[in-house]
Design a protein around this motif. Sequence first.
Motif, mmCIF file in Angstrom:
data_model
loop_
_atom_site.group_PDB
_atom_site.id
_atom_site.type_symbol
_atom_site.label_atom_id
_atom_site.label_comp_id
_atom_site.label_asym_id
_atom_site.label_seq_id
_atom_site.Cartn_x
_atom_site.Cartn_y
_atom_site.Cartn_z
ATOM 1 N N ASN A 177 0.860 -1.182 0.000
ATOM 2 C CA ASN A 177 0.000 0.000 0.000
ATOM 3 C C ASN A 177 0.900 1.236 0.000
ATOM 4 O O ASN A 177 0.840 2.089 0.890
ATOM 5 N N VAL A 180 0.611 4.950 1.181
ATOM 6 C CA VAL A 180 0.428 5.131 2.605
ATOM 7 C C VAL A 180 1.675 4.713 3.384
ATOM 8 O O VAL A 180 2.049 5.356 4.360
ATOM 9 N N THR A 181 2.336 3.645 2.961
ATOM 10 C CA THR A 181 3.355 3.015 3.808
ATOM 11 C C THR A 181 4.783 3.204 3.312
ATOM 12 O O THR A 181 5.722 2.816 4.001
ATOM 13 N N ASP A 203 -3.029 -6.013 -5.908
ATOM 14 C CA ASP A 203 -3.580 -5.772 -4.576
ATOM 15 C C ASP A 203 -5.093 -5.985 -4.646
ATOM 16 O O ASP A 203 -5.741 -5.431 -5.536
ATOM 17 N N LEU A 205 -7.204 -4.622 -2.965
ATOM 18 C CA LEU A 205 -7.811 -3.311 -2.787
ATOM 19 C C LEU A 205 -7.406 -2.374 -3.910
ATOM 20 O O LEU A 205 -6.256 -2.390 -4.339
ATOM 21 N N THR A 207 -6.138 0.574 -4.042
ATOM 22 C CA THR A 207 -5.467 1.571 -3.211
ATOM 23 C C THR A 207 -5.156 2.792 -4.084
ATOM 24 O O THR A 207 -5.364 2.763 -5.295
ATOM 25 N N PRO A 219 -6.309 -9.758 -7.044
ATOM 26 C CA PRO A 219 -6.589 -11.169 -6.754
ATOM 27 C C PRO A 219 -7.240 -11.305 -5.384
ATOM 28 O O PRO A 219 -7.076 -10.434 -4.526
ATOM 29 N N GLY A 222 -4.493 -14.079 -0.579
ATOM 30 C CA GLY A 222 -3.964 -15.431 -0.376
ATOM 31 C C GLY A 222 -3.827 -16.261 -1.635
ATOM 32 O O GLY A 222 -3.400 -17.409 -1.582
ATOM 33 N N GLY A 297 5.308 -5.740 -0.921
ATOM 34 C CA GLY A 297 5.090 -5.237 0.436
ATOM 35 C C GLY A 297 4.872 -6.366 1.427
ATOM 36 O O GLY A 297 5.234 -7.519 1.170
ATOM 37 N N GLY A 299 1.730 -6.890 2.774
ATOM 38 C CA GLY A 299 0.323 -7.276 2.801
ATOM 39 C C GLY A 299 0.106 -8.737 2.502
ATOM 40 O O GLY A 299 -0.692 -9.414 3.150
ATOM 41 N N ILE A 563 -9.411 -8.185 5.434
ATOM 42 C CA ILE A 563 -7.995 -7.797 5.423
ATOM 43 C C ILE A 563 -7.844 -6.458 6.150
ATOM 44 O O ILE A 563 -8.804 -5.678 6.236
ATOM 45 N N PRO A 565 -5.228 -3.462 6.010
ATOM 46 C CA PRO A 565 -4.066 -2.695 5.562
ATOM 47 C C PRO A 565 -3.742 -1.539 6.512
ATOM 48 O O PRO A 565 -4.508 -1.237 7.418
ATOM 49 N N ASP A 568 -3.463 5.669 6.780
ATOM 50 C CA ASP A 568 -2.599 6.825 6.496
ATOM 51 C C ASP A 568 -2.549 7.797 7.677
ATOM 52 O O ASP A 568 -1.783 8.738 7.657
ATOM 53 N N GLN A 570 -2.041 6.835 11.003
ATOM 54 C CA GLN A 570 -1.265 6.364 12.142
ATOM 55 C C GLN A 570 -0.288 5.283 11.690
ATOM 56 O O GLN A 570 -0.344 4.826 10.557
ATOM 57 N N LYS A 630 -5.801 -1.473 10.084
ATOM 58 C CA LYS A 630 -5.225 -1.998 11.331
ATOM 59 C C LYS A 630 -4.980 -0.864 12.328
ATOM 60 O O LYS A 630 -4.885 0.301 11.939
ATOM 61 N N ASN A 662 -4.378 -11.224 7.491
ATOM 62 C CA ASN A 662 -5.209 -11.116 6.294
ATOM 63 C C ASN A 662 -5.840 -12.438 5.885
ATOM 64 O O ASN A 662 -6.283 -12.593 4.753
HETATM 65 N N1 LIG Z 1 0.907 5.157 7.310
HETATM 66 C C1 LIG Z 1 1.380 3.998 7.770
HETATM 67 N N2 LIG Z 1 2.556 3.528 7.330
HETATM 68 C C2 LIG Z 1 3.017 2.344 7.785
HETATM 69 C C3 LIG Z 1 2.302 1.597 8.738
HETATM 70 C C4 LIG Z 1 1.057 2.127 9.202
HETATM 71 O O1 LIG Z 1 0.363 1.527 10.049
HETATM 72 N N3 LIG Z 1 0.631 3.318 8.680
HETATM 73 N N4 LIG Z 1 2.771 0.401 9.179
HETATM 74 C C5 LIG Z 1 4.167 0.094 8.959
HETATM 75 C C6 LIG Z 1 4.341 -1.341 9.083
HETATM 76 S S1 LIG Z 1 4.380 -1.985 10.654
HETATM 77 C C7 LIG Z 1 4.426 -2.140 8.025
HETATM 78 S S2 LIG Z 1 4.662 -3.804 8.257
HETATM 79 C C8 LIG Z 1 4.379 -1.625 6.668
HETATM 80 C C9 LIG Z 1 3.364 -2.423 5.858
HETATM 81 O O2 LIG Z 1 3.059 -1.774 4.683
HETATM 82 P P1 LIG Z 1 2.525 -2.594 3.430
HETATM 83 O O3 LIG Z 1 3.610 -3.414 2.863
HETATM 84 O O4 LIG Z 1 1.874 -1.626 2.549
HETATM 85 O O5 LIG Z 1 1.501 -3.640 4.106
HETATM 86 P P2 LIG Z 1 -0.047 -3.609 4.442
HETATM 87 O O6 LIG Z 1 -0.568 -2.236 4.595
HETATM 88 O O7 LIG Z 1 -0.255 -4.579 5.511
HETATM 89 O O8 LIG Z 1 -0.693 -4.248 3.153
HETATM 90 C C10 LIG Z 1 -0.356 -3.770 1.874
HETATM 91 C C11 LIG Z 1 -1.407 -4.098 0.856
HETATM 92 O O9 LIG Z 1 -1.524 -5.506 0.733
HETATM 93 C C12 LIG Z 1 -2.838 -5.797 0.367
HETATM 94 N N5 LIG Z 1 -3.089 -7.219 0.616
HETATM 95 C C13 LIG Z 1 -3.661 -7.817 1.668
HETATM 96 N N6 LIG Z 1 -3.700 -9.156 1.475
HETATM 97 C C14 LIG Z 1 -3.129 -9.391 0.280
HETATM 98 C C15 LIG Z 1 -2.876 -10.564 -0.495
HETATM 99 O O10 LIG Z 1 -3.168 -11.682 -0.100
HETATM 100 N N7 LIG Z 1 -2.263 -10.387 -1.699
HETATM 101 C C16 LIG Z 1 -1.916 -9.162 -2.174
HETATM 102 N N8 LIG Z 1 -1.344 -9.089 -3.355
HETATM 103 N N9 LIG Z 1 -2.137 -8.045 -1.468
HETATM 104 C C17 LIG Z 1 -2.730 -8.158 -0.270
HETATM 105 C C18 LIG Z 1 -3.661 -4.828 1.165
HETATM 106 O O11 LIG Z 1 -4.883 -4.588 0.526
HETATM 107 C C19 LIG Z 1 -2.782 -3.587 1.232
HETATM 108 O O12 LIG Z 1 -3.166 -2.612 0.304
HETATM 109 O O13 LIG Z 1 3.989 -0.266 6.638
HETATM 110 C C20 LIG Z 1 4.632 0.558 7.599
HETATM 111 N N10 LIG Z 1 4.213 1.884 7.307
#
Ligand SMILES: Nc1nc2c(c(=O)[nH]1)N[C@H]1C(S)=C(S)[C@@H](COP(=O)(O)OP(=O)(O)OC[C@H]3O[C@@H](n4cnc5c(=O)[nH]c(N)nc54)[C@H](O)[C@@H]3O)O[C@H]1N2
Length: 671
Positions: A177, A180-181, A203, A205, A207, A219, A222, A297, A299, A563, A565, A568, A570, A630, A662
């Motif tokens: 995501n 956001v992340t 994804d 979602l 996003t 997809p 999982g 990522g 997710g 799921i 995610p 933005d 926190q 989350k 998820n």
């Molecule tokens: N703003 C903000 N930033 C952050 C965080 C936060 O809470 N807020 N958290 C931090 C932390 S601890 C982490 S670990 C990282 C994580 O950051 P990301 O790597 O972005 O992880 P997630 O937000 O858990 O999930 C990312 C995307 O995976 C998708 N997803 C869920 N299940 C599946 C699946 O089975 N397959 C696929 N292809 N996609 C799937 C979700 O819809 C989501 O859009 O971000 C960090 N940065």
Amino acid sequence: MSVIQRASVCTFDCPDTCSLSVTVEDGRITKVRGSEAAPFTAGVICNKVARDMSEFVHGPRRIRHPLRRAGAKGSGSFERISWDAALDEIHARVNAVMDRWGPQAVTPLNYAGPHGMLAGESMSARFFYKLGATQLYRRSMCGGVRSEAWAGTFGAVPGCPPELAADAALNVVWGNNATVTNLHLVRRIRQSKRNGGRLIVVDPLRTKIAEQADLHLAPLPGTDVLLAWALAAELERIGAFDQAFIAQHVLGFDDFMALARPWSTARAAAACQLQDEQIVTCARWLAEADPLVFAPGNGLERGRNGGSSIRALIALPALLGKLGKRSGIVLGASNAFPKTMARLQRPDLAPDGMRTLNLLDIGRYLANDSIDPPLRAVFIYNHNPVVVHPDQNRMRRGLAREDVFSVGIDVAMTESMAYCDIILPAATHFEYADLYPSYGHHWLQRAEPVIPPVGESLPNTEIFRRLAARFGFDDPAFVASDTELMDAAVDLEDVRASEIATDTALQMKGKDGRPLALFDNVFPATPSGRIELRSESLAQRWGQTALLPTWRVRTSDHPLMLISPASDRQISSTLGFTTAKPRLMMHPDDAAARNLADDADVRVCNERGEVILALEITDAVPPGVVASEKGAWLATSRTGQTISALVSADMRADLADGACFNDTLVEVTQA
Ligand SMILES: Nc1nc2c(c(=O)[nH]1)N[C@H]1C(S)=C(S)[C@@H](COP(=O)(O)OP(=O)(O)OC[C@H]3O[C@@H](n4cnc5c(=O)[nH]c(N)nc54)[C@H](O)[C@@H]3O)O[C@H]1N2
Ligand SMILES: Nc1nc2c(c(=O)[nH]1)N[C@H]1C(S)=C(S)[C@@H](COP(=O)(O)OP(=O)(O)OC[C@H]3O[C@@H](n4cnc5c(=O)[nH]c(N)nc54)[C@H](O)[C@@H]3O)O[C@H]1N2
Ligand code: SF4
Ligand SMILES: [Mo]
């Protein structure tokens, strides 16, 4: 009025690890902006940090002095006590536990609040080793699946620097995501798009980054392993493989392709709830693209097939031979830094025969006493277990026990702190010096405090130094200063860690003096020295089924996949100051089938819990999938439960014993 600008670094659990410029007015932090110190983050930070740091440091939730519980556990009623009284009581109560049950009845309960190496885990680790306390295996909470998948396939090496995304002809953002992340990756991707590069997002979602994609595959959660297999089969069919690269560098090609070939694009499309044509196009673009950059990522790691999915997708650039100076996979950044964890954390201080428990099991052991010796004293720090652990209700039952003594160490009065008997006030990262590697880029940074500790708070290192002294630990390891800890944390060639300038960042480089990039100046560090699509080492660690990617079908009585995610607003639960009710995204077809109206309060439930959320009907989620961010605090919820209450803590991913946030099945009804 005195106004000064100080350099700092963002400590939060985020791959970007931004360099900061902090405005301090009369001793208070009034403004935080991005600084140019780290070229990768160059002056840009996220809204939440730009907005919230004054409140994080000086706001009403800040814990300013030691506290003793004065009401029921969880009630949040505390009285102020002195540091001496707090340390004495901890010493007496923990000693009583150890006299009766032995030191293993004591456990840390910590995770990833601050990402500086000192506040993260340094003196605290020394303390728990010396005590002979239970040790935790923590990578299961997050990131362990992805890093095991990566290390099993390529070894514990860095992939490519995220900077490569800027010049990619095709970026593939998968389960990430990123808007956001991982916002600085997105800036590089935008640069590539301005130069005509393409973007594929995978994804479930839609996003923000998916909205900007040239191709978005959504997809079912999982099912990515099937999608990746189908892509591999299709790439082989159209002759896109780099046979010479495979022959020289890939181990397990035949085994991998034997799994992949049965998944035609049509068959995978049906299983993943995609269109055949999308997979065919995706394969064609992968074949055409040069340079090609993958950014997977976290997710997709959080489910039963998480490890297999990541292994299968990171195999694709290898099969295409697109790894090197300009193409690569943005993973493994933590491996770029020469960390010396044993010197920092001193496992040699521990007695023989200590036990190690999986962090995800602590709720169960606390609630059910299903382990000998039972857990009777916990130290919660850098962590908000009540909000972030799967099976929230069980964790709360465990922490609510009167016969479990808990110490809490945090910056903020969280809902986990509310369960503690004694709370120690921690300093924020603006109040201590620390060293910052990153897990998203290759720049090492150091920060000095920008203000003195607020109230009677102390840095984590000093808190554990004082605890060690109170417990009578007289080894020199327990009087090491923060400077000494910093110098013990990494082994740099030209400079001591404690002397890195705070207004620049140090790029980790190869022996050739250039940025680290896999198949340019870094090579696989697997047992065979090749890219292991078939991994004996993963099979040894995680069981024979981990030899190759596998596919496990979901079964459940509940129809919807939930799921969660990142939000933005926190970082996990950190900065979650709002009490606004979180939303549940649901596809219009699923809402219609249940007669649910937009903005209605809905009840999301399964055998573990029930949560009331506000419904958002949107086709940004596929049919059969619901999503809610989350990290929401319990106070946002009428049932006092959040979505973590619905997640199983006993289900595990196929690698790293990883959490399956998820992989949660629920039903949704009118509240
Ligand atoms: N703003 C903000 N930033 C952050 C965080 C936060 O809470 N807020 N958290 C931090 C932390 S601890 C982490 S670990 C990282 C994580 O950051 P990301 O790597 O972005 O992880 P997630 O937000 O858990 O999930 C990312 C995307 O995976 C998708 N997803 C869920 N299940 C599946 C699946 O089975 N397959 C696929 N292809 N996609 C799937 C979700 O819809 C989501 O859009 O971000 C960090 N940065
Ligand atoms: N439902 C659901 N739950 C999830 C996830 C999910 O996908 N779905 N994802 C999970 C993920 S990716 C992760 S990483 C975990 C995160 O779980 P945690 O690491 O527990 O993350 P936070 O909720 O941010 O809590 C960190 C705490 O550290 C504190 N802190 C910050 N700096 C300092 C410091 O310098 N000293 C001390 N003592 N404390 C400090 C903060 O105030 C905060 O209370 O949550 C997991 N929870
Ligand atoms: S949370 Fe992430 S993006 Fe925001 S300032 Fe910190 S490191 Fe940068
Ligand atoms: Mo995470």
